[in-house]
Scaffold this active site. Structure first.
Site, short mmCIF file in Angstrom:
data_model
loop_
_atom_site.label_atom_id
_atom_site.label_comp_id
_atom_site.label_asym_id
_atom_site.label_seq_id
_atom_site.Cartn_x
_atom_site.Cartn_y
_atom_site.Cartn_z
CD GLU A 94 26.54 43.54 33.72
OE1 GLU A 94 25.38 43.34 33.57
OE2 GLU A 94 27.38 43.48 34.35
CG ASP A 95 27.77 48.21 35.19
OD1 ASP A 95 27.13 47.72 34.41
OD2 ASP A 95 28.59 47.88 36.21
#
Length: 394
Positions: A94-95
């Site tokens: 996600e990051d």
């Protein structure tokens, strides 16, 4: 004669700093994992530290400290190496620029599936509290049925975020605290994760209502001193009675009521603090189910039971698998006494819920978790059946 001198201290290198971060986790894992499994978790840490290296938390710490803390929480529950790897890497897709394919190539399909599951849970958003409660529980249940570890990583993630909430803006703190109390506390409760639920409740309450939390904390501290003598007297009376009845192996302990449950009872029932806190709670832990009922008879002979306040959660467990006998007694000085009676196994499940299947698996070979996963699936199936028969919304 030359004068001895101390060499100038060189600052730690980036590698040394990273390794020192991992030491706390390593110490926890050495208690139950094989060296090769610890090395696999360490490799995931190095991979995650590199992926997150440009990122910082609001506290100014390197971002990797957060997923590492999540893994440490999972480590205290004795989770397998694969789960710990996924916990460390739960934010990389996600990051960061890391892809699911890269993750699968480096650490295997199972880790990738766990990380993907946590990512999908994180991306769920809601337009209203009502939608959040219904939709959220449904989606999270689907995730749990596929692999309960996804939900457990998410709960550990939320717990560490709540522990470090002080660095957030006040409005964001309140929003996260509200979400924790509305969404994550009920899920921890459904899964029987009592210790985690209590900490989430306390942290959520403190962040959402800091003044109420402070006032109530001070009132509890003040009242606690006056109670100590009574608690000791009741505990001694119970221990003595059990000894006379041949039940001396039972473990008796006084229990503190937790701050959030005191607040909830005051608010829901309109009671003053003195009435809520004037209840003395004890837990008696024994070896067998038969002893549970014998202890019940002993305490009912010691203090008169309050009519209508006995619950047999051994014969009819709660929807999350919790088992205990609950009774309320008329104690000395007119104080009510709440007593829980359970076996050691029931106590493990009461505190750790579904995680007890990892935490208390005894001498099982930790490199082969087939038996553990089978028990967890059976546990989840029985919980779902109980919840459906009870008309539970989950």
């Amino acid at each position: 004669m030359s004068t001895p001198h101390t060499a100038p201290q060189t600052p730690p290198t980036e590698i040394e700093s990273r390794e020192s971060l991992f030491e706390g986790v390593r110490a926890e894992l050495e208690k139950y994992l094989e060296p090769g499994q610890i090395e696999m978790v360490h490799r995931a840490f190095l991979f995650g530290a590199e992926a997150h290296k440009e990122q910082k938390r609001r506290s100014g710490e390197p971002y990797i400290t957060h997923p590492l803390a999540v893994a440490q929480i999972m480590g205290t529950m004795r989770f397998d190496a694969t789960t710990l790897v996924a916990a460390i890497l739960h934010d990389v897709v996600e990051d960061t620029s890391v892809t699911k394919e890269q993750l699968a190539a480096e650490f295997g399909e199972e880790v990738m599936e766990l990380v993907d599951g946590v990512t999908k849970l994180t991306q769920i958003t809601f337009e209203s509290k009502a939608q959040a409660e219904a939709e959220n529980f449904r989606k999270m249940l689907l995730a749990m049925v596929r692999d309960i570890r996804i939900m457990l990583i998410k709960l550990a993630d939320r717990l560490h975020n709540m522990r470090t909430l002080g660095f957030m803006r006040p409005d964001k703190r309140r929003r996260i605290a509200r979400e924790t109390l509305d969404i994550y506390v009920p899920i921890a409760s459904r899964l029987g994760l009592n210790a985690m639920r209590l900490e989430l409740e306390d942290l959520g309450f403190a962040a959402l209502y800091p003044d109420r939390h402070r006032v109530l904390s001070e009132a509890i501290k003040k009242a606690r001193g006056n109670r100590r003598e009574i608690v000791t007297k009741i505990e001694s009376s119970i221990v003595e009675r059990l000894g006379l009845d041949g039940l001396g192996s039972a473990r008796v302990q006084g229990r503190e009521k937790h701050i959030y449950s005191i607040y909830q009872k005051m608010r829901q029932k309109g009671l003053p603090f003195s009435e809520v806190f004037d209840v003395y709670a004890f837990r008696i832990v024994v070896d067998t189910v038969d002893m549970c009922y014998r202890v019940l008879g002993a305490v009912h002979n010691l203090y008169k039971p309050v009519p209508g306040r006995f619950k047999d959660y051994i014969a009819i467990p709660k929807a999350n698998g919790y088992q205990s006998l609950h009774t309320v007694l008329f104690g000395p000085y007119g104080v009510p006494i709440e007593v829980q009676i359970r076996t050691e196994d029931m106590d493990c499940v009461a505190e750790a819920g579904v995680a007890a299947h990892w935490l208390y698996k005894g001498g099982e070979d930790s490199s082969n978790n087939f038996g553990t996963h089978f028990r967890v699936r059976e546990w989840m199936r029985s919980v779902l059946e109980m919840q459906q028969s009870a008309g539970n919304s989950l």
